[in-house]
Design an enzyme around this catalytic site. Structure first.
Site, PDB file in Angstrom:
ATOM      1  CD1 TRP A 185      -2.566   1.852   0.502  1.00  0.00           C
ATOM      2  CD2 TRP A 185      -1.275   2.439   2.241  1.00  0.00           C
ATOM      3  NE1 TRP A 185      -2.876   3.150   0.854  1.00  0.00           N
ATOM      4  CE2 TRP A 185      -2.112   3.528   1.912  1.00  0.00           C
ATOM      5  CE3 TRP A 185      -0.374   2.573   3.301  1.00  0.00           C
ATOM      6  CZ2 TRP A 185      -2.071   4.735   2.605  1.00  0.00           C
ATOM      7  CZ3 TRP A 185      -0.327   3.784   3.997  1.00  0.00           C
ATOM      8  CH2 TRP A 185      -1.182   4.845   3.648  1.00  0.00           C
ATOM      9  CD  GLU A 224      -4.612  -1.504   2.274  1.00  0.00           C
ATOM     10  OE1 GLU A 224      -3.439  -1.762   2.609  1.00  0.00           O
ATOM     11  OE2 GLU A 224      -5.489  -1.183   3.085  1.00  0.00           O
ATOM     12  CE  LYS A 226      -6.214   6.168   2.906  1.00  0.00           C
ATOM     13  NZ  LYS A 226      -5.408   6.021   4.111  1.00  0.00           N
ATOM     14  CG  ASP A 257      -8.509  -0.918   4.955  1.00  0.00           C
ATOM     15  OD1 ASP A 257      -9.568  -0.524   5.480  1.00  0.00           O
ATOM     16  OD2 ASP A 257      -7.404  -0.835   5.519  1.00  0.00           O
ATOM     17  CG  HIS A 260      -8.781   1.771   2.239  1.00  0.00           C
ATOM     18  ND1 HIS A 260      -7.516   1.385   1.898  1.00  0.00           N
ATOM     19  CD2 HIS A 260      -8.678   2.306   3.480  1.00  0.00           C
ATOM     20  CE1 HIS A 260      -6.683   1.658   2.887  1.00  0.00           C
ATOM     21  NE2 HIS A 260      -7.375   2.208   3.863  1.00  0.00           N
ATOM     22  CG  HIS A 284      -5.916  -4.446   5.470  1.00  0.00           C
ATOM     23  ND1 HIS A 284      -5.039  -3.417   5.202  1.00  0.00           N
ATOM     24  CD2 HIS A 284      -5.171  -5.571   5.511  1.00  0.00           C
ATOM     25  CE1 HIS A 284      -3.807  -3.916   5.075  1.00  0.00           C
ATOM     26  NE2 HIS A 284      -3.868  -5.223   5.259  1.00  0.00           N
ATOM     27  CG  ASP A 292      -9.294   4.565   6.130  1.00  0.00           C
ATOM     28  OD1 ASP A 292      -9.700   3.584   6.775  1.00  0.00           O
ATOM     29  OD2 ASP A 292      -8.170   4.615   5.598  1.00  0.00           O
ATOM     30  CG  ASP A 294      -7.632   2.692  10.102  1.00  0.00           C
ATOM     31  OD1 ASP A 294      -7.914   1.574   9.669  1.00  0.00           O
ATOM     32  OD2 ASP A 294      -7.046   3.546   9.410  1.00  0.00           O
ATOM     33  CG  ASP A 324      -5.105  -1.573   8.464  1.00  0.00           C
ATOM     34  OD1 ASP A 324      -4.518  -1.078   9.453  1.00  0.00           O
ATOM     35  OD2 ASP A 324      -5.037  -1.079   7.320  1.00  0.00           O
TER      36      ASP A 324
HETATM   37  C1  RNT Z   1      -3.812   2.793   5.073  1.00  0.00           C
HETATM   38  C2  RNT Z   1      -3.899   1.344   4.771  1.00  0.00           C
HETATM   39  C3  RNT Z   1      -2.738   0.501   5.221  1.00  0.00           C
HETATM   40  C4  RNT Z   1      -2.240   0.900   6.584  1.00  0.00           C
HETATM   41  C5  RNT Z   1      -1.171   0.011   7.145  1.00  0.00           C
HETATM   42  C6  RNT Z   1      -0.525   0.601   8.351  1.00  0.00           C
HETATM   43  O1  RNT Z   1      -4.980   3.473   4.849  1.00  0.00           O
HETATM   44  O2  RNT Z   1      -5.083   0.829   5.293  1.00  0.00           O
HETATM   45  O3  RNT Z   1      -3.076  -0.826   5.151  1.00  0.00           O
HETATM   46  O4  RNT Z   1      -3.294   0.964   7.505  1.00  0.00           O
HETATM   47  O5  RNT Z   1      -0.295  -0.299   6.170  1.00  0.00           O
HETATM   48 ZN    ZN Z   2      -5.343  -1.303   5.223  1.00  0.00          ZN
END
Ligand code: RNT
Ligand code: ZN
Length: 416
Positions: A185, A224, A226, A257, A260, A284, A292, A294, A324
């Site tokens: 990513w 990955e 986003k 993810d 994302h 993820h 996003d 997290d 993640d």
């Molecule tokens: C970032 C991505 C990625 C990170 C990690 C730390 O938006 O989700 O996967 O969270 O690599």
């Molecule tokens: Zn991620």
């Protein structure tokens, strides 16, 4: 007392599920086979051990809850602590910035498998397999563009970094006798309008092709996408379309993810399409709140739908379930445990779904019956099966882990 209650409730649940044709033992066996991957970066807010610099690359950990892991020893101790409350055998997902650099500064284009030697040993001793990630963020050369940078020097620096990371992943895979999955990513994007969308995407495509030029046997690549990053709101080079195209044309794993995508987009719905065209999917599992963000993964409809789709697509062996998120506002070990157990609970419910009957209803156009059973299945006693799964795995049943994590906090993390 708890054990007796768990056993009693489990016996009743087993009968209840048998009445609708579901074998709970089979579901538990299947759950036992599923390894999640604990992402090392929840333990220290994505800081790593390379330098004391701040987190960049459009991602952010908010909160300053005390007690984060500051050294490799602390991080390892915390991960093991968290794992001891999660039933089953799980992997550890490392980022390049978590290497064992022996107190020296090792730049990203200099990193080698030797910097992960102690991790490989530690992982083997603790029966944890490793996943790996190259790291484009939190570095003086990160800027807004890395692998898609028109500046040749900067771009080659990141190409070299990522090539080296694949060699590290290959070594990890070889040592653990199971392929190490390396996630790629990069945050590359633009804060404001760009008039060169195609140019950066061409550069990214070319960089990744060169990075992937060596064929390895013991590692697998995933890419990955986003939607946007903080400070990079107008354009993301590695968008969803970019990586779907890349993954399909190169037969690489695509990482989805859950944070994302646009908020009303269903990530669950993507599985059945992607699985027709790429070999495997990496997940993820996160919890985006408005963006996003997290947040810690929980047992919500998004996570449930995602897990149900894996089972409904008969794809447990083709979908890698990874976590993640990085919440710095609550006890970080607790965050691991909540998110992992929530994901497992979702997988278990998916495994307990009366799918054959539901599909018969659907085939016969019995829409009312299908909806009724879907609704009733939500309140079947899956939690009694979950408790038994925890008991069998020797981890705390129900909320018992809360007190234990509090104890670890007062004895260990609060003293840091
Ligand atoms: C970032 C991505 C990625 C990170 C990690 C730390 O938006 O989700 O996967 O969270 O690599
Ligand atoms: Zn991620």
């Amino acid at each position: 007392m708890k054990e007796e209650l768990t056993t009693k409730a489990y016996g009743l649940a087993k009968e209840r599920y048998a009445a609708i044709g579901i074998d709970v033992e089979k579901a538990m066996d299947a759950l036992q086979q599923i390894s999640l991957s604990l992402h090392c970066w929840q333990a220290d807010d994505v800081a790593g051990f390379e330098s004391q610099g701040s987190l960049t690359g459009g991602i952010q950990a908010t909160g300053n809850y005390p007690g984060k892991a500051c050294t490799m020893e602390e991080l390892r101790q915390d991960i093991l602590k968290a794992a001891s409350y999660i039933p089953g055998t799980h992997c550890l997902n490392l980022h390049e910035i978590y290497g064992d650099f022996g107190g020296k500064f090792v730049d990203r284009d200099q990193v080698e498998p030797a910097h992960f030697e102690s991790w490989m040993q530690w992982a083997a001793e603790n029966n944890m397999k490793l996943d790996f990630n190259s790291t484009s963020f939190s570095h003086p050369k990160s800027g807004n563009l890395t692998l898609a940078n028109p500046d040749k020097g900067i771009r080659e620096f990141w190409v070299e970094h990522t090539i080296r990371c694949r060699a590290i992943a290959e070594e990890m895979g070889k040592r653990q006798g199971d392929p190490c999955i390396m996630n790629l990513w990069v945050h590359d994007g633009s804060k404001d309008i760009t008039v060169n969308r195609m140019k950066y995407r061409e550069l990214l495509e070319d960089s990744i092709d060169r990075i992937f030029a060596i064929d390895y046997k013991n590692m697998k690549d995933c890419v990955e996408s986003k939607v946007f990053g903080i400070g990079l709101e107008s354009y993301t080079v590695g968008s969803n379309d970019f990586y779907i195209g890349y993954g399909v044309s190169r037969q690489k794993i695509v990482t989805l993810d859950t944070g994302h995508f646009h908020p009303t987009e269903s990530v669950a719905d993507k599985l059945s399409s992607l699985l027709l065209f790429i070999p495997e999917i990496m997940l993820h599992v996160s919890r985006p709140v408005r963006w996003d963000s997290d947040h810690v993964t929980i047992m919500n409809d998004d996570t449930l739908d995602l897990c149900k789709e894996i089972v409904r697509c008969n794809a447990l062996s083709r979908v890698h379930i990874r976590l993640d998120y990085f919440d710095a506002s609550i006890n970080r070990i607790g965050a691991y445990v909540i998110g992992s157990r929530a994901t497992q609970k979702c997988v278990l419910q998916a495994l307990l779904e009366p799918l054959d009957t539901l599909r018969q209803y659907e085939a016969n156009d019995r829409g009312f019956e299908r909806l009724a059973l879907l609704e009733e299945a939500k309140s079947l006693p899956w939690n009694a099966v979950w408790d038994m799964f925890c008991l069998k795995n020797g981890v705390p049943v129900g909320e018992e882990y809360v007190r234990e994590i509090e104890k670890y906090e007062s004895e260990v993390t609060s003293k840091r």
